[in-house]
Design a protein around this motif. Sequence first.
Motif: not given
Length: 468
Positions: A269-294
């Motif tokens: 279900g949609l829990t606070l833990s799931l929302v926080l986990t998704l936020a961390v995943i998207y945060g890491f996406r923004e961090i590593f996307k530029e590094d991987i592209r470069n």
Amino acid sequence: MSKVYVKQEESLSIKFVHQMKEGDHRRLDLYFFLPKEMGINPQSLDEEEYYHAAIAGRRSYYSSGLHLPLVQGRFISQNKRTVEEFRLYLNLFAYQFAVAIETDSKELAQIEDIEQFYLALKDLSDIVAQLLKKFRRNEPSDPKWKHYFENSDNYLSWFCEQRLLKLLSHAPRSSDYSEITEEVVNLCRSENSYRESKNYNSSQTKDDPNRISNKMLLLRRLIQQGVVLKEELKTLGVGLKKLTTGIATGFVMLVVSALIIKAQGVFSGLTLSLVLTLAVIYGFREIFKEDIRNALWRVIQKGRPRWSRILRDTTSQAVIGRQLVWIDFIKAKELPTEIDEILNRRHSQNKVDADILHYGINSRISQKDFLAGYSTIQEQVNFSLAPFARYLERGKAKIYKESDGKISSDSVERRYQINLVLSLREGRNPPQFARYKVTMNRSTIIEVTESKLPDGVQAIGGEQEDEA
């Protein structure tokens, strides 16, 4: 002259100059060996930013020496010349005259020995006076040609005066050479009076430094017309870079999607833990996307030219030459074996770890469409080392000495030595090499000296000739 030569331009810049003839195919590579202690590497210096901010070049038609036949002897008689032809050869003479005076005055300004400085200043002053006198003997009488002559004459008179006055303003003070100083001052006064007698500039223009400066810049551009080649620079790999961005984004999204699916399986279900986990995943996406592209782009871009350049005749718009340009940091294992041999012959104290900045230019010159009567173009490229200097440390150390029981100290400046190796390949001929040592501190280049090459390595040779 030497096929290619390197020299100091100003306090924090160096340049290389070479000439290319019709049909030439030439690859020129410069390798800057920057000691690790300078702190200049791919992480601190962006190659593309350095190229656009600190590397400037000009390509123009070239004729060895400053000869008035460019103006008066190119055609059999004056009646057979067109206005456009007269203007082109007049511009070529005026442009080379200005470049020669500019080059000689910059070299003269670097002379520290007082006697040598003033003797060189006298020689330069004499040459300026002679060339201006010979130039004016060929003033045309026809009004349709006279206008172009007056523009060139006005600019050359003002420019020579400015270069000489600048040298005098920074000249070492010495009463022993007052006669030379007075002679140069008299030449400057004479040129100023000459322009007034010809009514070249209005009183409002002469009295306003901004107006006179801007007018002379306009005249400089006018005399460059038809001489300096038009350049069309195009960035290469734009589509490939977009594709790289797409691949990097797709790879990151694949990983992110897998993590999201995994997270949904862990949290029901949609829990606070799931929302926080998704936020961390998207945060890491923004961090590593530029590094991987470069990182991916660096791998794909490695060894590829960054830009292409088309050189056109400004009058006929004909393509005179095409160039490919490289600039990148490379690893020592990517160096040609001859350069490894050159560097291995250094003194042991000079063998320090270095980051290697490579600049390459591949030129193909057209076999036709040159300005009538000319078969050579000259390329001059300036490298500003100011972006390097800001990473360097100021001298803080002191050297102490004792004399008669008194201890004194001298401040010591921190100096750095950059090894510069130049490689030249013409057509299918084997490459030729030259090595230079650039000694600099935070504020200036101390000296640029050419070093001997080891036996078996072919040196860039030729007879030396003054640059025009």
